[in-house]
Design an enzyme around this catalytic site. Structure first.
Site, short mmCIF file in Angstrom:
data_model
loop_
_atom_site.label_atom_id
_atom_site.label_comp_id
_atom_site.label_asym_id
_atom_site.label_seq_id
_atom_site.Cartn_x
_atom_site.Cartn_y
_atom_site.Cartn_z
N LYS A 1 3.46 -6.05 12.27
CA LYS A 1 2.72 -6.46 11.08
C LYS A 1 3.11 -7.88 10.64
CE LYS A 1 1.56 -4.71 6.50
NZ LYS A 1 1.28 -3.46 5.81
N ARG B 1 0.84 -1.20 0.00
CA ARG B 1 0.00 0.00 0.00
C ARG B 1 0.87 1.24 0.00
NH1 ARG B 1 -2.62 0.61 4.72
NH2 ARG B 1 -4.06 2.12 3.86
N ARG C 1 -1.13 6.63 19.94
CA ARG C 1 -0.57 7.96 20.20
C ARG C 1 0.73 7.83 20.97
NH1 ARG C 1 -4.12 12.32 23.19
NH2 ARG C 1 -5.71 11.53 21.80
C1 BTN Z 1 0.52 -3.74 2.40
O1 BTN Z 1 1.28 -2.81 2.09
O2 BTN Z 1 0.22 -3.95 3.57
C2 BTN Z 1 -0.08 -4.63 1.35
C3 BTN Z 1 0.88 -5.71 0.94
C4 BTN Z 1 0.31 -6.64 -0.10
C5 BTN Z 1 1.36 -7.58 -0.64
C6 BTN Z 1 0.78 -8.65 -1.51
S1 BTN Z 1 1.93 -9.96 -1.83
C7 BTN Z 1 0.86 -10.63 -3.02
C8 BTN Z 1 0.25 -9.48 -3.78
N1 BTN Z 1 1.09 -9.07 -4.88
C9 BTN Z 1 1.61 -7.86 -4.71
O3 BTN Z 1 2.35 -7.29 -5.52
N2 BTN Z 1 1.16 -7.33 -3.57
C10 BTN Z 1 0.27 -8.23 -2.86
#
Ligand code: BTN
Length: 335
Positions: free
Chosen positions: A196, A131, A331
């Site tokens: 995460k 993201r 926070r």
């Molecule tokens: C994030 O940033 O939290 C989302 C990550 C999503 C990664 C997955 S791996 C499989 C699929 N292919 C990608 O290129 N991205 C998603």
């Protein structure tokens, strides 16, 4: 229907990887005999493994091994572990050793008209998308990199809250393997012990007011090599640290067994069917948080999500306000 398709320069290395996947020491001679090639040809192949970030140990006088072995994806094992309902919804299972991004590939399939019900998994992504333009680090055999394509008619408004519902599906899949302390961080991160564990990236294509396609991309950390994980710019955790030994094929099957029915029913059920399950795993419920957007930030108490999956913050004076975007953190803490 379940089929496996493999197409990448790594293909040639697949047989030697399968032999070394057990983590045991194999002599050059034994590898050559099993592969039907000379020892020199074996040596050439072994040298290439480093190009894919794979660690090969040479054990003096005995041969070679991959420390810790590899838990390779396998279409037959994955297919067997799939729930029958999901099996019926799966049009095509594509396993790739190496791909730029499974999301990019499935998006392209949807754009060509063939991506509905396609699930693609890759052992390694060279340009995994995260993201907010981040890169998703996906070293060989170290996680689950999965994308599922689905067509919806009825426009993008039907997909409200879908990324949160996907988080619920992933948390439930992890709970099947007794992974402890799984929580959800708005909007769509799966957390474990405050770090995460998995991320979700939805990508859309087509007519957003009518017939549109969505790619649900999921990246989950299973056992990240420390050297490659050093590039991750947020607190992370992998299953190896909390519940080692989970079979990647079984895990991917459990994820798909929940994701495919979720997608098939989402147009009718919507986020309402998942809201309670999301809130019961809310990492920040009742806590003082900061929400940042590109130009602004808000402080408040996290009060869960509304019926559309928007974040509800209790601002100073007790006023409730909903937010559709931004990055939330505790926070005074990084997150
Ligand atoms: C994030 O940033 O939290 C989302 C990550 C999503 C990664 C997955 S791996 C499989 C699929 N292919 C990608 O290129 N991205 C998603």
């Amino acid at each position: 229907m379940t089929t496996a398709e493999r197409k990448s320069p790594l293909d040639q290395l697949r047989p030697v990887l399968e032999l070394l996947a057990d983590g045991q020491v194999h002599s050059g001679q034994a590898l050559g005999a099993a592969l039907g090639v000379s020892r020199a040809a074996v040596w050439k192949q072994l040298q290439k493994l480093a190009d894919y970030g794979l660690e090969l140990e040479s054990v003096k006088g005995r041969g070679y091994r991959i420390p810790g072995g590899l838990d390779l994806l396998d279409a037959a094992r994955l297919g067997q572990a799939l729930h029958p309902e999901a099996s019926g919804l799966l049009n095509r299972l594509v396993l790739r050793d190496e791909v730029d991004s499974t999301n990019a590939r499935v998006l392209a399939l949807l754009e060509e008209g063939g991506g509905h019900g396609v699930a693609m998994l890759a052992e390694r992504q060279t340009a995994g998308r995260g993201r907010r333009g981040r890169q998703w680090i996906s070293p060989f055999s170290a996680g689950v990199s999965l994308s599922v394509g689905w067509q919806f008619s009825g426009g993008v408004q039907l997909l409200e809250g879908l990324s949160l519902a996907v988080g619920v599906a992933l948390a439930e899949a992890l709970e099947e393997f007794a992974v402890p302390d799984v929580t959800l961080k708005w909007p769509n991160d799966v957390w474990c012990r405050g770090r995460k564990l998995a991320g979700v990236l939805l990508e859309l294509t087509g007519d957003l007011t009518d017939r549109c396609g969505v790619v649900v991309g999921v990246g989950m950390n299973v056992g990240l090599p420390r050297a490659q994980a050093a590039a991750i710019d947020q607190p992370w955790i992998d299953l190896q640290q909390v519940q080692p030994g989970i079979d990647r094929n079984a895990l991917a099957a459990a994820m798909l067994s929940r994701l495919l029915p979720l997608l098939a029913g989402y147009g009718d059920r919507g986020f309402a069917a998942y809201r309670e399950a999301w809130q019961s795993r809310d990492a920040f419920a009742g806590q003082p948080v900061e929400l940042r957007s590109a130009h602004q930030s808000w402080h408040g108490i996290a009060r869960g999500v509304d019926a559309a999956g928007a974040l509800v913050l209790e601002l100073e004076g007790g006023k409730l306000r909903t937010f559709h975007g931004g990055e939330i953190s505790l926070r005074g803490a990084q997150g």
